[in-house]
Design a protein around this motif. Structure first.
Motif, PDB file in Angstrom:
ATOM      1  N   PRO A  59      70.779  89.793  -3.950  1.00 16.33           N
ATOM      2  CA  PRO A  59      70.444  89.031  -5.151  1.00 16.33           C
ATOM      3  C   PRO A  59      69.628  89.851  -6.146  1.00 16.33           C
ATOM      4  CG  PRO A  59      69.288  88.157  -3.222  1.00 16.33           C
ATOM      5  CD  PRO A  59      70.131  89.283  -2.754  1.00 16.33           C
ATOM      6  N   LYS A  60      69.730  89.474  -7.398  1.00 19.86           N
ATOM      7  CA  LYS A  60      68.879  90.037  -8.449  1.00 19.86           C
ATOM      8  C   LYS A  60      67.647  89.154  -8.550  1.00 19.86           C
ATOM      9  CE  LYS A  60      72.483  92.198 -11.064  1.00 19.86           C
ATOM     10  NZ  LYS A  60      72.270  93.432 -11.719  1.00 19.86           N
ATOM     11  N   ALA A  61      66.587  89.714  -9.127  1.00 23.27           N
ATOM     12  CA  ALA A  61      65.324  88.979  -9.236  1.00 23.27           C
ATOM     13  C   ALA A  61      64.861  88.910 -10.687  1.00 23.27           C
ATOM     14  CB  ALA A  61      64.255  89.651  -8.385  1.00 23.27           C
ATOM     15  N   TRP A  62      64.221  87.813 -11.011  1.00 23.94           N
ATOM     16  CA  TRP A  62      63.617  87.589 -12.311  1.00 23.94           C
ATOM     17  C   TRP A  62      62.334  86.795 -12.076  1.00 23.94           C
ATOM     18  CZ3 TRP A  62      63.638  82.648 -15.073  1.00 23.94           C
ATOM     19  CH2 TRP A  62      63.125  82.749 -16.367  1.00 23.94           C
ATOM     20  N   THR A  63      61.232  87.238 -12.672  1.00 26.34           N
ATOM     21  CA  THR A  63      59.948  86.559 -12.479  1.00 26.34           C
ATOM     22  C   THR A  63      59.565  85.821 -13.750  1.00 26.34           C
ATOM     23  OG1 THR A  63      59.269  88.229 -10.875  1.00 26.34           O
ATOM     24  CG2 THR A  63      57.521  86.895 -11.846  1.00 26.34           C
ATOM     25  N   SER A  68      53.167  75.165 -13.719  1.00 29.94           N
ATOM     26  CA  SER A  68      51.830  75.135 -13.128  1.00 29.94           C
ATOM     27  C   SER A  68      50.984  76.325 -13.570  1.00 29.94           C
ATOM     28  CB  SER A  68      51.937  75.151 -11.602  1.00 29.94           C
ATOM     29  OG  SER A  68      52.495  76.386 -11.173  1.00 29.94           O
ATOM     30  N   GLY A  69      51.626  77.343 -14.200  1.00 32.34           N
ATOM     31  CA  GLY A  69      50.917  78.553 -14.606  1.00 32.34           C
ATOM     32  C   GLY A  69      51.033  79.673 -13.582  1.00 32.34           C
ATOM     33  N   ARG A  70      51.575  79.377 -12.424  1.00 29.45           N
ATOM     34  CA  ARG A  70      51.740  80.378 -11.368  1.00 29.45           C
ATOM     35  C   ARG A  70      53.056  81.132 -11.562  1.00 29.45           C
ATOM     36  NH1 ARG A  70      50.323  76.293  -6.403  1.00 29.45           N
ATOM     37  NH2 ARG A  70      48.069  76.363  -6.582  1.00 29.45           N
ATOM     38  N   GLU A  71      53.141  82.324 -10.962  1.00 30.44           N
ATOM     39  CA  GLU A  71      54.368  83.110 -11.059  1.00 30.44           C
ATOM     40  C   GLU A  71      55.354  82.729  -9.963  1.00 30.44           C
ATOM     41  OE1 GLU A  71      53.780  87.333 -11.160  1.00 30.44           O
ATOM     42  OE2 GLU A  71      53.280  87.269 -13.280  1.00 30.44           O
ATOM     43  N   TYR A  90      51.941  82.533  -4.681  1.00 33.40           N
ATOM     44  CA  TYR A  90      50.819  81.859  -4.035  1.00 33.40           C
ATOM     45  C   TYR A  90      51.169  81.367  -2.627  1.00 33.40           C
ATOM     46  CZ  TYR A  90      53.365  77.755  -5.696  1.00 33.40           C
ATOM     47  OH  TYR A  90      54.338  76.818  -5.947  1.00 33.40           O
ATOM     48  N   SER A  91      52.405  81.569  -2.175  1.00 32.18           N
ATOM     49  CA  SER A  91      52.813  81.124  -0.848  1.00 32.18           C
ATOM     50  C   SER A  91      53.716  82.182  -0.224  1.00 32.18           C
ATOM     51  CB  SER A  91      53.544  79.777  -0.939  1.00 32.18           C
ATOM     52  OG  SER A  91      53.914  79.336   0.347  1.00 32.18           O
ATOM     53  N   GLN A  92      53.108  83.240   0.291  1.00 33.63           N
ATOM     54  CA  GLN A  92      53.848  84.371   0.824  1.00 33.63           C
ATOM     55  C   GLN A  92      54.592  84.063   2.125  1.00 33.63           C
ATOM     56  OE1 GLN A  92      54.109  87.449  -0.749  1.00 33.63           O
ATOM     57  NE2 GLN A  92      53.151  86.367  -2.439  1.00 33.63           N
ATOM     58  N   LEU A 130      57.046  60.691  -1.611  1.00 39.75           N
ATOM     59  CA  LEU A 130      55.769  61.177  -2.125  1.00 39.75           C
ATOM     60  C   LEU A 130      56.015  61.656  -3.556  1.00 39.75           C
ATOM     61  CD1 LEU A 130      54.590  63.261   0.947  1.00 39.75           C
ATOM     62  CD2 LEU A 130      53.786  61.004   0.256  1.00 39.75           C
ATOM     63  N   ASN A 131      55.242  61.162  -4.499  1.00 42.70           N
ATOM     64  CA  ASN A 131      55.485  61.467  -5.904  1.00 42.70           C
ATOM     65  C   ASN A 131      54.233  62.053  -6.551  1.00 42.70           C
ATOM     66  OD1 ASN A 131      58.201  60.381  -5.936  1.00 42.70           O
ATOM     67  ND2 ASN A 131      57.225  58.380  -5.702  1.00 42.70           N
ATOM     68  N   TYR A 132      54.441  63.128  -7.303  1.00 39.70           N
ATOM     69  CA  TYR A 132      53.347  63.857  -7.946  1.00 39.70           C
ATOM     70  C   TYR A 132      53.670  64.040  -9.424  1.00 39.70           C
ATOM     71  CZ  TYR A 132      52.365  65.051  -3.082  1.00 39.70           C
ATOM     72  OH  TYR A 132      52.112  64.998  -1.738  1.00 39.70           O
ATOM     73  N   GLU A 133      52.714  63.725 -10.283  1.00 39.90           N
ATOM     74  CA  GLU A 133      52.929  63.895 -11.724  1.00 39.90           C
ATOM     75  C   GLU A 133      53.081  65.353 -12.119  1.00 39.90           C
ATOM     76  OE1 GLU A 133      50.083  61.961 -14.186  1.00 39.90           O
ATOM     77  OE2 GLU A 133      50.766  59.957 -13.607  1.00 39.90           O
ATOM     78  N   GLY A 134      52.485  66.241 -11.349  1.00 38.18           N
ATOM     79  CA  GLY A 134      52.554  67.674 -11.612  1.00 38.18           C
ATOM     80  C   GLY A 134      52.726  68.414 -10.308  1.00 38.18           C
ATOM     81  N   GLN A 135      52.059  69.567 -10.207  1.00 37.42           N
ATOM     82  CA  GLN A 135      52.111  70.381  -8.993  1.00 37.42           C
ATOM     83  C   GLN A 135      51.069  69.868  -8.004  1.00 37.42           C
ATOM     84  OE1 GLN A 135      54.334  72.852  -8.647  1.00 37.42           O
ATOM     85  NE2 GLN A 135      53.679  73.245  -6.558  1.00 37.42           N
ATOM     86  N   PRO A 136      51.453  69.504  -6.780  1.00 38.33           N
ATOM     87  CA  PRO A 136      50.445  69.035  -5.822  1.00 38.33           C
ATOM     88  C   PRO A 136      49.500  70.170  -5.427  1.00 38.33           C
ATOM     89  CG  PRO A 136      52.583  69.227  -4.755  1.00 38.33           C
ATOM     90  CD  PRO A 136      52.788  69.522  -6.212  1.00 38.33           C
ATOM     91  N   LYS A 137      48.242  69.817  -5.265  1.00 42.28           N
ATOM     92  CA  LYS A 137      47.254  70.813  -4.826  1.00 42.28           C
ATOM     93  C   LYS A 137      47.507  71.225  -3.374  1.00 42.28           C
ATOM     94  CE  LYS A 137      43.414  69.518  -7.868  1.00 42.28           C
ATOM     95  NZ  LYS A 137      44.157  68.805  -8.855  1.00 42.28           N
ATOM     96  N   ASP A 138      48.031  70.282  -2.594  1.00 36.01           N
ATOM     97  CA  ASP A 138      48.266  70.507  -1.169  1.00 36.01           C
ATOM     98  C   ASP A 138      49.685  70.036  -0.838  1.00 36.01           C
ATOM     99  OD1 ASP A 138      48.173  70.746   1.588  1.00 36.01           O
ATOM    100  OD2 ASP A 138      46.554  69.292   1.859  1.00 36.01           O
ATOM    101  N   VAL A 139      50.513  70.926  -0.304  1.00 37.17           N
ATOM    102  CA  VAL A 139      51.902  70.568   0.037  1.00 37.17           C
ATOM    103  C   VAL A 139      52.035  70.018   1.457  1.00 37.17           C
ATOM    104  CG1 VAL A 139      52.934  72.167  -1.615  1.00 37.17           C
ATOM    105  CG2 VAL A 139      52.494  72.922   0.736  1.00 37.17           C
ATOM    106  N   ARG A 140      50.961  70.045   2.214  1.00 38.42           N
ATOM    107  CA  ARG A 140      51.036  69.574   3.607  1.00 38.42           C
ATOM    108  C   ARG A 140      51.554  68.150   3.749  1.00 38.42           C
ATOM    109  NH1 ARG A 140      45.382  71.824   5.560  1.00 38.42           N
ATOM    110  NH2 ARG A 140      45.045  71.241   3.414  1.00 38.42           N
TER     111      ARG A 140
END
Length: 151
Positions: A59-63, A68-71, A90-92, A130-140
């Motif tokens: 695959p090719k990659a694009w960042t 959320s402001g994260r890459e 943020y989640s390796q 489970l519904n979130y208006e934006g990015q959840p702080k915790d995905v657990r």
């Protein structure tokens, strides 16, 4: 569910396999997922990163910056353009497989919705998810709900 899942791009140049059970499946209604899917939302199947093996093609990659402001690094087929994976800086330890690229999608049942504040007004958001208006702080909680439904 199977212990191995397979998938690939539309033209068949890239094939992959997943050798572990998924951690969760959710729908993302952010504007970027709407653009990349050419639809109302994107589906993300979170799996352990080391469980994904590319068995054909590269695959090719694009960042890009997410809402959320994260890459996020987006991996796609350079021939047909199919989006296959999202790697999050943020989640390796995990990777999101674009669930529609799986060979068998009949078993998929999302457990949550992210970025509901930008969902299309005609999309029905179930209160059973489970519904979130934006990015959840915790995905657990998304992982726990998935495990609960697949135990």
């Amino acid at each position: 569910m199977s212990a191995t899942y397979t998938g690939g791009c539309q033209c068949g140049q890239i094939r992959y396999k997943i050798g572990a059970e998924p951690l969760t499946l959710y729908l993302c209604h952010c504007q970027e997922c709407q653009k990349q899917s050419s639809s109302a939302f994107g589906m993300s199947l979170t799996v352990p990163r080391d469980a994904v093996v590319i068995i054909q093609g590269q695959p090719k990659a694009w960042t890009r910056k997410a809402d959320s402001g994260r890459e996020v690094t987006c991996l796609f087929c350079g021939d047909c353009g199919t989006r296959l994976f999202h790697e999050r800086t943020y989640s390796q330890e995990t990777i999101n497989v674009k669930a529609g690229t799986l060979d068998d999608t009949s078993w998929l049942r999302p457990v949550g919705n992210l970025w509901t504040r930008s969902a299309q007004p005609w999309v029905m958001i179930s209160d059973e998810m489970l519904n979130y208006e934006g990015q959840p702080k915790d995905v657990r909680p998304l992982w726990e709900k998935w495990a609960e439904q697949h135990s």
